[in-house]
Motif scaffolding. Structure first.
Motif: not given
Length: 450
Positions: A119-148
């Motif tokens: 299900r895209g957006i006709p005339g704009y984009s043919n990309l469909g939904f990546e969302q799945k029905k039910g329980f989902n883990i969208s992402e676990g994001e690991l973030f690192l920061f330090a001065p060099v």
């Protein structure tokens, strides 16, 4: 005669005394009212001081690095880190700041999953939904920061999904260039807009606005490249920025469009204080480059050029930690000009598209709760789609209405319930979507203050 003059003077004195007394009383009342207002202001400031003291105590508890030497001034708002030794013998940090954010949800839709994926957006984009029905883990994001060292800070963002991990961002930022200049280099989220620069766990809603999905895809603009910003010494905040990017975004550009960097951005951001508690951020931007994309329609690819122009506005009112209002809006217009190749009948046709979109949203916070509403629409003023000289029509203009309520149990956890009334499919069908989202974070970068 003398008696008459004496009585006249006496009455005049009495009248003057009465008038003087009235003026004096009026002045006293005005001063008392001014004093009362000043006392209210002092009490409110006292309350804010106590809240800030509490936040400072929380931050100090989170800091674990030994305090030896602070980093020289760099990017505004970045935490100052300290430590013992660096890679080349410098005296900065032993360990980087590390955080992990889990973004998970339960998703429900009135349209079946197979149709959603197409299900895209006709005339704009043919990309469909990546969302799945039910329980989902969208992402676990690991973030690192330090001065060099005294000259560079280093950042990395590594999202983990059920299918694997990737290096979403890895970049350096200079910290000691003169005259308000700063350079960022590596792979990063483009800073052309406030929304594009945010990670999904920091969004005000569970999903991106329709205009981003239509013009930039599900991930927004994340590119390898270099960014130069300039912060002039003005009485109000003004930031000018330009970016030279590789051009790998699948909707706007695509790496196969040409060799080497072929995407560019430019933007201006300004911010003014409207009072003690209110701030307005606004500014225009432009994104453009060469295009080779397969997202126009299934079985086709477009070769040409794309330009995206926009303007964003954000109003913030925050009289205290437990009360706030944020109103945000953005308008975009995309222009594309090129040749659309259809592999099936082996044809090539000229394609010109000039399409726009906008969203406006508001979030009101009281204590630990936030209540939000958003309206998205495509084809607000421009819906031009000309293929081989013939104007095409794709039915009704896509739009969507959203309502959300969220509970921030602490600065490290957020629970959100969201409903979308989605009419963006172009087929006249309504997609009734429900998100129940839970975001949890640990570490130095875990929380976004509620």
């Amino acid at each position: 005669m003398h008696k008459t003059l004496v009585f006249a003077l006496l009455f005049a004195c009495l009248g003057y005394s009465s008038s003087f007394a009235g003026n004096l009383e009026s002045r006293l009342n005005a001063m008392e009212e001014t004093l009362r207002k000043q006392q209210e202001t002092i009490n409110e400031q006292r309350k804010m001081i106590e809240e800030l003291k509490g936040e400072l105590a929380t931050v100090k508890k989170q800091e674990t690095a030994p305090a030896v030497a602070d980093i020289p001034p760099g990017t505004a708002g970045e935490p100052k880190m300290s430590g013992i030794s660096g890679l080349f013998g410098g005296a900065w940090m032993t360990n980087p700041y590390i955080s992990f954010v889990l973004n998970t949800n339960f998703y429900s839709s009135s349209i079946n999953e197979r149709e959603l994926s197409n299900r895209g957006i006709p005339g704009y984009s043919n990309l469909g939904f990546e969302q799945k029905k039910g329980f989902n883990i969208s992402e676990g994001e690991l973030f690192l920061f330090a001065p060099v060292d005294p000259y560079f800070n280093l950042y990395a963002n590594i999202p983990f999904t059920e299918s694997g991990s990737s290096l979403e961002e890895a970049y350096f930022i200079t910290t000691s260039l003169p005259e308000g200049l700063q350079v960022k280099g590596g792979k990063f989220k483009s800073n052309f807009s406030r929304f594009n620069a945010q990670h999904p766990h920091a969004w005000d809603f569970a999903d991106a606005p329709l205009s981003y999905r239509a013009f930039l895809g599900n991930e927004g603009l994340i590119e390898k490249g270099v960014q130069l910003t300039y912060l002039p010494a003005l009485p109000f905040y003004t930031l000018l920025g330009v970016e030279v990017l590789q051009g790998e975004n699948e909707v706007m550009f695509n790496q196969n469009a040409t060799g080497g960097p072929h995407a560019f951005t430019g933007y201006l951001k300004q911010s003014v204080d409207l009072g003690d508690y209110s701030t307005l951020l606004f500014g225009p931007y432009a994104v453009g480059g060469q295009t080779r994309t397969t997202t126009v329609a299934n079985g086709t690819f477009l070769m040409g050029n794309t330009q995206l122009y926009g303007f964003e506005t954000v109003f913030k009112w925050k009289p205290s930690k437990y009360r706030s209002l944020i109103v945000q809006g953005e308008y975009m217009i995309r222009n594309q000009d090129g040749t659309l190749y259809d592999a099936s009948p082996n044809t090539a046709s000229s394609l010109k598209r000039s399409q726009d979109g906008a969203y406006i949203q508001a979030l009101y916070q009281i204590d630990r709760w936030r209540f939000g509403a958003r309206y998205d629409r495509l084809g607000l003023f421009r819906t031009d789609y000309t293929l081989a000289g013939v104007e095409q029509s794709f039915g009704q203009d896509p739009w969507r209405a959203t309502a959300a309520v969220e509970l921030n149990l602490s600065e490290f956890s957020r629970l959100r319930l969201q409903y979308n009334y989605d009419r963006s499919g172009g087929d006249g069908r309504t997609n009734n979507e429900v998100f129940l989202q839970l975001i949890l974070g640990i570490g130095a970068h875990a929380a976004h203050s509620f």
